[in-house]
Design a protein around this motif. Structure first.
Motif, PDB file in Angstrom:
ATOM      1  N   GLU A 148      21.337  84.605  92.681  1.00  0.00           N
ATOM      2  CA  GLU A 148      22.281  83.714  93.358  1.00  0.00           C
ATOM      3  C   GLU A 148      23.202  83.070  92.309  1.00  0.00           C
ATOM      4  O   GLU A 148      23.007  83.266  91.118  1.00  0.00           O
ATOM      5  N   VAL A 149      24.178  82.313  92.783  1.00  0.00           N
ATOM      6  CA  VAL A 149      25.106  81.637  91.858  1.00  0.00           C
ATOM      7  C   VAL A 149      25.289  80.178  92.303  1.00  0.00           C
ATOM      8  O   VAL A 149      24.971  79.832  93.439  1.00  0.00           O
ATOM      9  N   TYR A 150      25.774  79.357  91.401  1.00  0.00           N
ATOM     10  CA  TYR A 150      26.131  77.977  91.766  1.00  0.00           C
ATOM     11  C   TYR A 150      27.645  77.866  91.648  1.00  0.00           C
ATOM     12  O   TYR A 150      28.208  78.077  90.563  1.00  0.00           O
ATOM     13  N   ILE A 151      28.292  77.567  92.761  1.00  0.00           N
ATOM     14  CA  ILE A 151      29.764  77.489  92.751  1.00  0.00           C
ATOM     15  C   ILE A 151      30.188  76.020  92.838  1.00  0.00           C
ATOM     16  O   ILE A 151      29.763  75.294  93.741  1.00  0.00           O
ATOM     17  N   TRP A 152      31.014  75.632  91.872  1.00  0.00           N
ATOM     18  CA  TRP A 152      31.559  74.269  91.892  1.00  0.00           C
ATOM     19  C   TRP A 152      33.034  74.352  92.284  1.00  0.00           C
ATOM     20  O   TRP A 152      33.733  75.203  91.752  1.00  0.00           O
ATOM     21  N   PRO A 153      33.559  73.563  93.192  1.00  0.00           N
ATOM     22  CA  PRO A 153      32.939  72.392  93.813  1.00  0.00           C
ATOM     23  C   PRO A 153      32.225  72.662  95.134  1.00  0.00           C
ATOM     24  O   PRO A 153      31.608  71.751  95.677  1.00  0.00           O
ATOM     25  N   ASP A 154      32.265  73.905  95.641  1.00  0.00           N
ATOM     26  CA  ASP A 154      31.723  74.195  96.978  1.00  0.00           C
ATOM     27  C   ASP A 154      30.279  73.718  97.152  1.00  0.00           C
ATOM     28  O   ASP A 154      29.957  72.993  98.092  1.00  0.00           O
ATOM     29  N   ASP A 155      29.403  74.144  96.221  1.00  0.00           N
ATOM     30  CA  ASP A 155      27.979  73.807  96.365  1.00  0.00           C
ATOM     31  C   ASP A 155      27.732  72.312  96.216  1.00  0.00           C
ATOM     32  O   ASP A 155      26.833  71.759  96.843  1.00  0.00           O
ATOM     33  N   LYS A 156      28.538  71.681  95.389  1.00  0.00           N
ATOM     34  CA  LYS A 156      28.397  70.234  95.170  1.00  0.00           C
ATOM     35  C   LYS A 156      28.718  69.473  96.465  1.00  0.00           C
ATOM     36  O   LYS A 156      27.972  68.589  96.897  1.00  0.00           O
TER      37      LYS A 156
END
Lengths: 352, 157
Positions: free
Chosen positions: A192-200
């Motif tokens: 998986e990935v962490y997308i900023w700013p979406d995930d925040k």
């Protein structure tokens, strides 16, 4: 009558006699004052010259000292066998790198030196029995010292450029860390990935997910968090984090910067992928953007204990605050000129 | 020379001796509960401490002290975790652990060396000592090691 005439003669005589004396005294006084003024002006000039000379000498001495430190430190650091030797010699090498980084970090690209040192430490083997005592612990201490130095240099540069630009703080949570830190080789955000700013934003709005206003709220918060404006130019910044290596302290970053035009049209300015570590220094290691702006990204912290997370800072700032070696190209200079002319024209129209 | 004490004097002496024995038992109980270090067993749980390298760099350490479940012949196991990255590379299961009234001895087996450590109980309930590597023939590169029981850490906090 005769007495009055006599008195007048005396007064005339006195005037006639005193006039040259007074004139002489006045000339002498004027000469004295003139001389004093000239001396004072000369003295002031001399003082100013002395101060300037002292200042120049001091700067020259400082430059020479800095040049000596630079020569010595760089020469020893770049020696062919500098990567070999026992850990005591590596500690001395660290000292030289510290001198170099703290004195010339703003104008020199130090990342290659840091990376090379990091690789040498990873491959360091004990040279004798004495060196083998607590070898892994001593290597780890040096690695920690190297990271601390990099953090110190990059955070001081970051705070300097952030004063004139726009700072983005990103906190990437490292989910899946147990009470004990996993072995090396385990990657976080591998699939998986962490997308900023979406995930925040999604984290912040998790309780309102079923709300009917959720889509609008999500959109407005994304705009608020992810749109950066520097010098009348608005940009959308999207950062995607993956493949976190907690032993090497690196993370794969996909950076996308989109310029928002006046007509709301969007132009992709930057789209690239790179591995981020502690050895990125914003004044030197930055990406060129439109209108002589720069984007830099820095890893500020990599915490594997108590609420594991990575702290990353991104900053968009005017190029004049970047390193001096980074001069604008001809095209950039033209763009800058055009932008200045546009601003002036707008101001004239507003005044009219 | 043997002195036989009998009669009232003998009773009095026996009474005094019994009082001393009771006092000793109470004192020992008190000491063993306050400073577990003075007993032959260690407090189970997470101990803290430090590991000072011979070049004076000091690292924080966590010790996980556990006893096996078997009632007879309780076996102690101590895991030492030096607080430095990557932590998994600096986690050692201590070997040949011997716990005496006021001393803990053990060995740390590392890939390139084996360290023999001896720690002595201090007045404040902590254990302090040194480790000598098998590579250090002249004893000039000793590692200083400190172990702090959970009860002492709690008191400090």
């Amino acid at each position: 009558m005769e007495g009055e005439n006599k008195k007048r003669d005396w007064i005339d005589l006195l005037f006639k006699a005193m006039t040259p004396v007074i004139a002489g005294l006045l000339i002498a006084w004027a000469g004295y004052v003139g001389n004093m003024t000239l001396t004072s002006v000369e003295s002031k000039k001399e003082n100013a010259r002395l101060i300037t000379e002292l200042q120049i000498n001091r700067e020259q001495a400082e430059s020479e000292l800095r040049k000596d430190i630079f020569d010595q430190a760089l020469k020893t650091l770049l020696k062919e066998d500098s990567g070999k030797g026992d850990l005591r010699s590596q500690s001395k090498r660290m000292l030289r790198l510290e001198l170099l980084a703290l004195n010339f970090g703003d104008s020199l690209s130090l990342s290659p030196l840091f990376t090379e040192f990091k690789n040498d430490l990873e491959q360091a083997e004990p040279v004798d029995n004495e060196d083998a005592i607590d070898h892994p612990e001593r290597v780890a201490v040096l690695q920690k010292r190297l990271r601390s130095l990099a953090k110190k240099v990059s955070s001081s540069q970051l705070s300097s450029v952030a004063q004139h630009g726009f700072l983005i703080n990103v906190r990437v949570p490292l989910k899946g860390f147990g009470p004990r830190v996993p072995r090396c080789g385990h990657r976080f955000y591998d699939k998986e990935v962490y997308i900023w700013p979406d995930d925040k934003v999604k984290e912040q709005l998790i309780d309102l997910k079923d709300d009917k206003d959720y889509p609008d709220l999500l959109k407005s918060m994304l705009e608020e968090l992810g749109i950066v404006t520097v010098g009348k130019i608005s940009r959308k910044v999207i950062l995607t984090f993956s493949a976190v290596d907690h032993c090497a302290k690196t993370v794969l970053v996909n950076l996308e910067i989109i310029r928002i035009m006046d007509s709301k049209a969007e132009v992709i300015e930057v789209s690239r992928e790179f591995r981020l570590d502690f050895f990125n220094f914003p004044k030197v290691d930055n990406t060129r953007l439109f209108n002589n702006h720069r984007f830099a990204i820095v890893m500020e912290n990599f915490n594997v204990k108590d609420d594991p997370h990575i702290l990353v800072a991104g900053v968009i700032f005017p190029a004049e605050y970047a390193s001096l070696r980074d001069r604008p190209g001809m095209r950039e200079a033209l763009e800058l000129l055009q932008s200045a002319l546009d601003t002036e024209q707008t101001e004239v129209k507003v005044e009219e | 020379m043997v002195t036989i004490i009998g009669g009232k004097q003998g009773d009095r002496m026996r009474h005094i001796k019994t009082c001393f024995d009771v006092r000793n038992v109470i004192f020992s109980l008190l000491v063993s509960t306050t400073f577990p270090s003075l007993a032959d067993t260690l407090h189970e749980g997470e101990w803290s401490g430090s590991y000072t390298l011979y070049n004076s760099d000091t690292l924080d350490v966590l010790y996980d002290v556990q006893y096996s479940d078997l009632e007879e012949n309780k076996k102690i196991s101590i895991t030492m975790i030096i607080d430095i990255e990557p932590q998994s590379d600096f986690t050692y299961l201590l070997e040949d652990v011997v716990v005496d009234a006021n001393k803990i001895a053990f060995k740390i087996k590392k890939p390139q060396e084996t360290k023999s450590c001896e720690l002595f109980a201090q007045d404040n309930g902590k254990y302090l000592g040194q480790c000598q590597s098998d590579l250090d023939t002249n004893g000039k590169h000793l590692t200083e090691i400190l172990m702090i029981p959970p009860s002492v850490t709690d008191k400090q906090n």
